[in-house]
Motif scaffolding. Structure first.
Motif, PDB file in Angstrom:
ATOM      1  N   ALA A  77       0.822  -1.221   0.000  1.00  0.00           N
ATOM      2  CA  ALA A  77       0.000   0.000   0.000  1.00  0.00           C
ATOM      3  C   ALA A  77       0.852   1.265   0.000  1.00  0.00           C
ATOM      4  N   LEU A  78       1.893   1.311   0.823  1.00  0.00           N
ATOM      5  CA  LEU A  78       2.696   2.530   0.951  1.00  0.00           C
ATOM      6  C   LEU A  78       3.368   2.922  -0.359  1.00  0.00           C
ATOM      7  N   GLY A  79       3.564   1.964  -1.245  1.00  0.00           N
ATOM      8  CA  GLY A  79       4.145   2.290  -2.547  1.00  0.00           C
ATOM      9  C   GLY A  79       3.287   3.221  -3.370  1.00  0.00           C
ATOM     10  N   SER A  80       2.015   3.400  -2.996  1.00  0.00           N
ATOM     11  CA  SER A  80       1.097   4.267  -3.738  1.00  0.00           C
ATOM     12  C   SER A  80       1.006   5.671  -3.141  1.00  0.00           C
ATOM     13  N   TYR A  81       1.777   5.943  -2.089  1.00  0.00           N
ATOM     14  CA  TYR A  81       1.655   7.220  -1.383  1.00  0.00           C
ATOM     15  C   TYR A  81       2.843   8.134  -1.657  1.00  0.00           C
ATOM     16  N   GLU A  82       2.561   9.423  -1.783  1.00  0.00           N
ATOM     17  CA  GLU A  82       3.599  10.418  -2.036  1.00  0.00           C
ATOM     18  C   GLU A  82       4.094  11.080  -0.752  1.00  0.00           C
ATOM     19  N   GLU A  83       3.381  10.889   0.342  1.00  0.00           N
ATOM     20  CA  GLU A  83       3.751  11.550   1.589  1.00  0.00           C
ATOM     21  C   GLU A  83       5.164  11.147   2.041  1.00  0.00           C
ATOM     22  N   PRO A  84       5.958  12.087   2.555  1.00  0.00           N
ATOM     23  CA  PRO A  84       7.307  11.759   3.037  1.00  0.00           C
ATOM     24  C   PRO A  84       7.297  10.675   4.099  1.00  0.00           C
ATOM     25  N   GLU A  85       6.247  10.634   4.911  1.00  0.00           N
ATOM     26  CA  GLU A  85       6.171   9.608   5.956  1.00  0.00           C
ATOM     27  C   GLU A  85       6.119   8.214   5.354  1.00  0.00           C
ATOM     28  N   ALA A  86       5.545   8.106   4.145  1.00  0.00           N
ATOM     29  CA  ALA A  86       5.470   6.797   3.489  1.00  0.00           C
ATOM     30  C   ALA A  86       6.859   6.280   3.137  1.00  0.00           C
ATOM     31  N   ILE A  87       7.756   7.194   2.774  1.00  0.00           N
ATOM     32  CA  ILE A  87       9.132   6.791   2.477  1.00  0.00           C
ATOM     33  C   ILE A  87       9.787   6.206   3.717  1.00  0.00           C
ATOM     34  N   ALA A  88       9.592   6.870   4.842  1.00  0.00           N
ATOM     35  CA  ALA A  88      10.175   6.373   6.096  1.00  0.00           C
ATOM     36  C   ALA A  88       9.625   4.980   6.419  1.00  0.00           C
ATOM     37  N   GLY A  89       8.337   4.784   6.172  1.00  0.00           N
ATOM     38  CA  GLY A  89       7.746   3.480   6.419  1.00  0.00           C
ATOM     39  C   GLY A  89       8.321   2.399   5.519  1.00  0.00           C
ATOM     40  N   LEU A  90       8.514   2.722   4.247  1.00  0.00           N
ATOM     41  CA  LEU A  90       9.097   1.751   3.320  1.00  0.00           C
ATOM     42  C   LEU A  90      10.547   1.440   3.671  1.00  0.00           C
ATOM     43  N   ILE A  91      11.287   2.448   4.100  1.00  0.00           N
ATOM     44  CA  ILE A  91      12.682   2.210   4.508  1.00  0.00           C
ATOM     45  C   ILE A  91      12.718   1.241   5.684  1.00  0.00           C
ATOM     46  N   ALA A  92      11.838   1.449   6.662  1.00  0.00           N
ATOM     47  CA  ALA A  92      11.783   0.543   7.809  1.00  0.00           C
ATOM     48  C   ALA A  92      11.401  -0.865   7.363  1.00  0.00           C
ATOM     49  N   LEU A  93      10.418  -0.982   6.489  1.00  0.00           N
ATOM     50  CA  LEU A  93       9.962  -2.300   6.035  1.00  0.00           C
ATOM     51  C   LEU A  93      10.978  -2.976   5.119  1.00  0.00           C
ATOM     52  N   SER A  94      11.859  -2.191   4.509  1.00  0.00           N
ATOM     53  CA  SER A  94      12.884  -2.802   3.651  1.00  0.00           C
ATOM     54  C   SER A  94      13.923  -3.563   4.472  1.00  0.00           C
ATOM     55  N   ALA A  95      13.844  -3.430   5.806  1.00  0.00           N
ATOM     56  CA  ALA A  95      14.728  -4.192   6.701  1.00  0.00           C
ATOM     57  C   ALA A  95      13.923  -5.196   7.527  1.00  0.00           C
ATOM     58  N   ASP A  96      12.711  -5.508   7.097  1.00  0.00           N
ATOM     59  CA  ASP A  96      11.825  -6.419   7.818  1.00  0.00           C
ATOM     60  C   ASP A  96      12.423  -7.826   7.878  1.00  0.00           C
ATOM     61  N   SER A  97      11.951  -8.625   8.828  1.00  0.00           N
ATOM     62  CA  SER A  97      12.440 -10.000   8.959  1.00  0.00           C
ATOM     63  C   SER A  97      11.906 -10.916   7.870  1.00  0.00           C
ATOM     64  N   SER A  98      10.817 -10.523   7.198  1.00  0.00           N
ATOM     65  CA  SER A  98      10.218 -11.337   6.138  1.00  0.00           C
ATOM     66  C   SER A  98      10.807 -10.990   4.776  1.00  0.00           C
ATOM     67  N   ASP A  99      11.220 -12.022   4.026  1.00  0.00           N
ATOM     68  CA  ASP A  99      11.746 -11.799   2.678  1.00  0.00           C
ATOM     69  C   ASP A  99      10.729 -11.088   1.801  1.00  0.00           C
ATOM     70  N   GLU A 100       9.458 -11.527   1.870  1.00  0.00           N
ATOM     71  CA  GLU A 100       8.426 -10.954   1.009  1.00  0.00           C
ATOM     72  C   GLU A 100       8.184  -9.470   1.333  1.00  0.00           C
ATOM     73  N   VAL A 101       8.212  -9.146   2.605  1.00  0.00           N
ATOM     74  CA  VAL A 101       8.010  -7.741   2.996  1.00  0.00           C
ATOM     75  C   VAL A 101       9.175  -6.888   2.511  1.00  0.00           C
ATOM     76  N   ARG A 102      10.397  -7.366   2.739  1.00  0.00           N
ATOM     77  CA  ARG A 102      11.574  -6.616   2.274  1.00  0.00           C
ATOM     78  C   ARG A 102      11.527  -6.443   0.752  1.00  0.00           C
ATOM     79  N   ASP A 103      11.119  -7.480   0.054  1.00  0.00           N
ATOM     80  CA  ASP A 103      11.047  -7.440  -1.404  1.00  0.00           C
ATOM     81  C   ASP A 103      10.125  -6.321  -1.872  1.00  0.00           C
TER      82      ASP A 103
END
Length: 281
Positions: free
Chosen positions: A140-166
């Motif tokens: 979902a966050l990939g569809s948002y332009e808000e700067p906060e969405a970037i921070a959320g994606l950066i955090a999730l890019s280090a998630d413990s799940s391969d699929e989430v990081r992907d």
């Protein structure tokens, strides 16, 4: 009488689809029913969805939210979103539902129909214990332009799940055009990820930003076993230094009889982008 009969038949049809979607919620049959309901955008359908969303049955509420997420109607031969404001309100309500299936359906829907007011709630769900929820948030966050969405994606890019990081890495690297030190740092980190898809998405994201040293890394990966990620990165870079290894890769592919398919087409595009005139084979 005929018009009344047709109306009643349609009403029964909607009800049957609702029952099927509720009963087979996690099965392809159920999702086919949801997709059919999504293509019936009308004031009557919107009223039905709103009623289902108030049901005491959690699965029925989840179906209502899923239908609202992509409610469409056909106009001049093209499918067009229907009642976006009203369905967004239903999706926002779904975020506070007591049942996880409903919340996950709302998160998915807010990826299709983004609403700025949902970002804070989505970010809270980014640390949910269920990785399916975190994955849905990453999508979902990939569809948002808000700067906060970037921070959320950066955090999730280090998630413990391969699929989430992907998905989070894809959201940062490909879906967004933002170019910040924080985004580059996350993508560089994921170049060394244990998961092949995460590494590939990071490579493409950095190639799109022409990051220092990325040409050499792409060159090293242009082998007969390379994936589409390396070729997509080569297309994005369009760097003359990639021309020779790409030509060699084309020659090896021809020797192996590979002259069609998406991989081959992407290879030819990468070669052309890097400065080749191309040949007819």
């Amino acid at each position: 009488m005929k018009r009344i009969a047709r109306y009643r038949h349609r009403a029964r049809s909607d009800a049957r689809l609702l029952r099927r979607a509720t009963r087979d919620w996690h099965a392809p049959r159920g999702w086919r029913a949801i997709e059919e309901l999504q293509r019936r955008g009308s004031p009557d359908m919107l009223t039905q969805i709103a009623a289902w969303a108030r049901s005491s049955n959690a699965r029925r509420r989840a179906v209502a939210i899923s239908v609202a997420a992509q409610l469409m109607r056909r106009i001049d031969g093209a499918w067009t979103p229907f009642a976006e404001d009203e369905t967004q309100r239903l999706l926002l309500q779904g975020l506070s539902d007591a049942h996880q299936d409903v919340v996950r359906a709302a998160v998915a829907g807010l990826g299709h129909r983004p609403h700025g007011e949902s970002v804070e709630a989505l970010l809270k769900l980014a640390s949910h214990p269920d990785e399916r929820m975190r994955w849905q948030v990453a999508v979902a966050l990939g569809s948002y332009e808000e700067p906060e969405a970037i921070a959320g994606l950066i955090a999730l890019s280090a998630d413990s799940s391969d699929e989430v990081r992907d998905w989070a890495t894809f959201g940062l690297g490909t879906l967004r055009t933002d170019d910040t030190p924080e985004i580059r740092a996350a993508l560089r980190r994921n170049l060394e990820d244990p998961d092949e898809d995460v590494r590939g998405e990071a490579l493409v994201g950095l190639a799109r930003r022409h990051d220092d040293g990325i040409v050499e890394r792409v060159m090293a990966r242009l082998t007969p076993e390379c994936h589409l990620y390396e070729l997509d990165a080569a297309v994005a870079l369009a760097d003359p230094r990639l021309l020779e290894p790409l030509r060699k890769l084309e020659a090896l592919a021809r020797e192996r009889g590979v002259r069609d398919g998406y991989w081959w087409e992407e290879l030819r595009e990468a070669t052309a982008a890097s400065g080749a005139t191309g040949c007819n084979f």
